[in-house]
Design an enzyme around this catalytic site. Structure first.
Site, PDB file in Angstrom:
ATOM      1  N   LYS A 169      14.951  22.505  -9.836  1.00 22.84           N
ATOM      2  CA  LYS A 169      14.284  21.282 -10.284  1.00 22.84           C
ATOM      3  C   LYS A 169      15.160  20.392 -11.157  1.00 22.84           C
ATOM      4  CE  LYS A 169      10.374  20.267 -10.110  1.00 22.84           C
ATOM      5  NZ  LYS A 169       9.054  20.757 -10.490  1.00 22.84           N
ATOM      6  N   GLU A 181       8.826   9.538 -16.664  1.00 23.01           N
ATOM      7  CA  GLU A 181       7.411   9.888 -16.852  1.00 23.01           C
ATOM      8  C   GLU A 181       6.941   9.547 -18.261  1.00 23.01           C
ATOM      9  OE1 GLU A 181       6.499  13.749 -14.258  1.00 23.01           O
ATOM     10  OE2 GLU A 181       8.377  13.876 -15.350  1.00 23.01           O
ATOM     11  N   SER A 235      13.872  22.716 -15.094  1.00 21.56           N
ATOM     12  CA  SER A 235      12.667  23.513 -15.269  1.00 21.56           C
ATOM     13  C   SER A 235      13.070  24.880 -15.797  1.00 21.56           C
ATOM     14  CB  SER A 235      11.960  23.659 -13.925  1.00 21.56           C
ATOM     15  OG  SER A 235      11.124  24.801 -13.934  1.00 21.56           O
ATOM     16  N   HIS A 241       0.832  -1.214   0.000  1.00 19.12           N
ATOM     17  CA  HIS A 241       0.000   0.000   0.000  1.00 19.12           C
ATOM     18  C   HIS A 241       0.869   1.268   0.000  1.00 19.12           C
ATOM     19  CE1 HIS A 241      -3.244  -2.764   1.360  1.00 19.12           C
ATOM     20  NE2 HIS A 241      -2.284  -3.251   2.130  1.00 19.12           N
TER      21      HIS A 241
END
Ligand code: ARG
Length: 466
Positions: A280, A287, A274, A153
């Site tokens: 970043k 992704e 970024s 979980h």
């Protein structure tokens, strides 16, 4: 090509909707190879003269070198790769080119070309997955004893080793490779010579063409052979399963690379920055692998629905079989390569992982197991006692093994000094030495087996840094 029957040429819309050359030109190598096998056989069988067969074979080589040098020309009037090649052949060698299509149809031709293409795609996926497995096994060997929290979980459950976690993906890709190998074995029959749908009256040697193209045998039913796209679906099903696994692995890296986790530093080469937030470093490659899985499953859905309800034999719907397969193969190749780089070149932050395992009461089960083993307490009761110990540790903001013996004994008097040996994360993972368990020695055994299966050097080379 059918001027004899048709009074007028196609409308502009017909030309455009009909043309597959913009995408099926990707089949040119397979189309030339299959034509060469076919014409060699026609010559052998005396269906065309050996002089004509030689002229056609030479012409096909010439067409191939033109395609190699300057690409395949896209003329919608020629519809597809088959007619494009045949028409160029006729320009080069004259009317004798017309003998190539003896005893064959574009229906068995495209089925053959496409099988050859898919077979290569399977081989490429297999090779890519073998390299990815190699990277997983390499890193798993380095981290056979590196401790991290194991989750259920996505909540800290029990400590595991990073090597064990990485080897879980080795297993997934092992199954994927077996699915691909299975698809390859099943598809390796040659449709060539099935002609339009009914077979042909020419005395073809179908075994010869099948053998020349590396197929195990000719297909046994001409209607099935020209209308079957199971081989492409088998490939897409296997590809979708690979993509699912890649997506799960990508997701792990995305989570691990987030600041609150901080389990991994991704390779710069597979990250982006970024434009506005200078701090970043984004896991874009991971992704996109996660995103591509959706597109690959979409490709499988596309061809599945295309084939649904088609009567025998060939229908033009089947021309739409190629774009989803081409798209899936290119997305899959990129995804496998990206995840191979990510596994090989990420820096695992093993101190952070260990800390997280220690903070999450991951050894609570070990306390309960100790109570069962050493104090002969039924597991359900041991579970209850352990819950109280976790509650106490939580209220004090410390790990389980930082509780004092008298604090533990206040919860249950049967707890003894020996319990502390079981409460460290190292003791916890070392104890899980069941076959396939997380114990470092067990992980090392599985890594050694895998290195053997993959034909890797048995002792992992020394490697500096994380
Ligand atoms: N371009 C076609 C395809 O990919 C080739 C087969 C055409 N056959 C036909 N009977 N029109 O499906």
């Amino acid at each position: 090509m059918w001027g004899g029957r048709f009074a007028e040429g196609p409308s502009a819309i017909m030309r455009e909707i009909n043309a597959s050359i913009p995408f099926d030109k990707a089949l040119w190598r397979q189309d030339i190879a299959a034509s060469k096998a076919h014409v060699a056989m026609l010559g052998q069988q005396g269906i065309v003269s050996s002089a004509d067969a030689a002229a056609i074979a030479e012409g096909l080589d010439k067409v191939a070198s033109e395609y190699e040098a300057s690409g395949v020309p896209e003329n919608w009037d020629l519809e597809d790769i088959h007619m494009t090649t045949e028409s160029r052949l006729a320009e080069l060698i004259g009317p004798v080119a017309g003998r190539l299509h003896t005893g064959r149809s574009r229906n068995d031709q495209v089925a053959t070309d496409f099988r050859l293409w898919v077979r290569d795609a399977i081989d490429q996926a297999e090779a890519g997955l073998a390299a990815l497995q190699g990277a997983l096994v390499e890193r798993a060997g380095e981290h056979a004893a590196s401790i991290m929290p194991g989750f259920t979980h996505l909540q800290t459950a029990q400590p595991v080793t990073l090597g064990h976690h990485l080897m879980a993906y080795y297993e997934m890709f092992r199954r994927d490779r077996s699915r691909l190998a299975d698809a390859r074995a099943r598809m390796n029959e040659c449709p060539l010579g099935s002609a339009a749908l009914a077979g042909t009256g020419f005395p073809l040697d179908r075994k010869a063409t099948a053998g020349a193209l590396g197929f195990d045998k000719p297909t046994d039913n001409s209607l099935d052979a020209v209308s079957d796209r199971d081989f492409a679906l088998d490939y897409l099903q296997a590809a979708a399963q690979v993509a699912l696994h890649l997506s799960r692995l990508a997701e792990e890296f995305i989570i691990w690379a987030s600041q609150p986790f901080g389990f991994v530093t991704l390779p710069d080469a597979l990250s982006t920055g970024s434009s506005i937030m200078p701090q970043k470093k984004n896991p874009d490659a991971a992704e996109l692998v996660r995103g591509h899985a959706g597109r690959i499953v979409g490709c499988l859905t596309s061809l599945t629905i295309t084939m649904k309800g088609l009567p025998l034999a060939y229908s033009k719907d089947m021309q739409d079989d190629k774009p989803p397969v081409f798209e899936a193969a290119s997305l899959l190749g990129l995804s496998i390569a990206a995840m191979t780089g990510m596994v090989a070149d990420s820096a695992f932050r093993t101190e952070r992982m260990r800390q997280a395992a220690e903070l999450g009461y991951a050894t609570a089960t070990d306390l309960a197991d100790w109570l069962v083993r050493e104090a002969n307490i039924p597991f359900r009761e041991a579970h209850h006692i352990t819950g109280a110990a976790v509650k106490l540790a939580e209220s004090k903001g410390v790990a389980l093994d930082a509780l004092a013996l008298d604090e533990l004994q206040a919860i249950d008097a049967r707890i003894g000094e020996g319990v502390f040996a079981a409460l460290s994360v190292d003791a916890s993972v070392a104890s899980r030495a069941s076959h396939g368990g997380t114990a470092p020695d067990e992980v090392r055994k599985r890594v050694a087996d895998a290195r053997n299966v993959l034909g890797m050097n048995p002792s992992p080379p020394a490697r500096g840094g994380a």
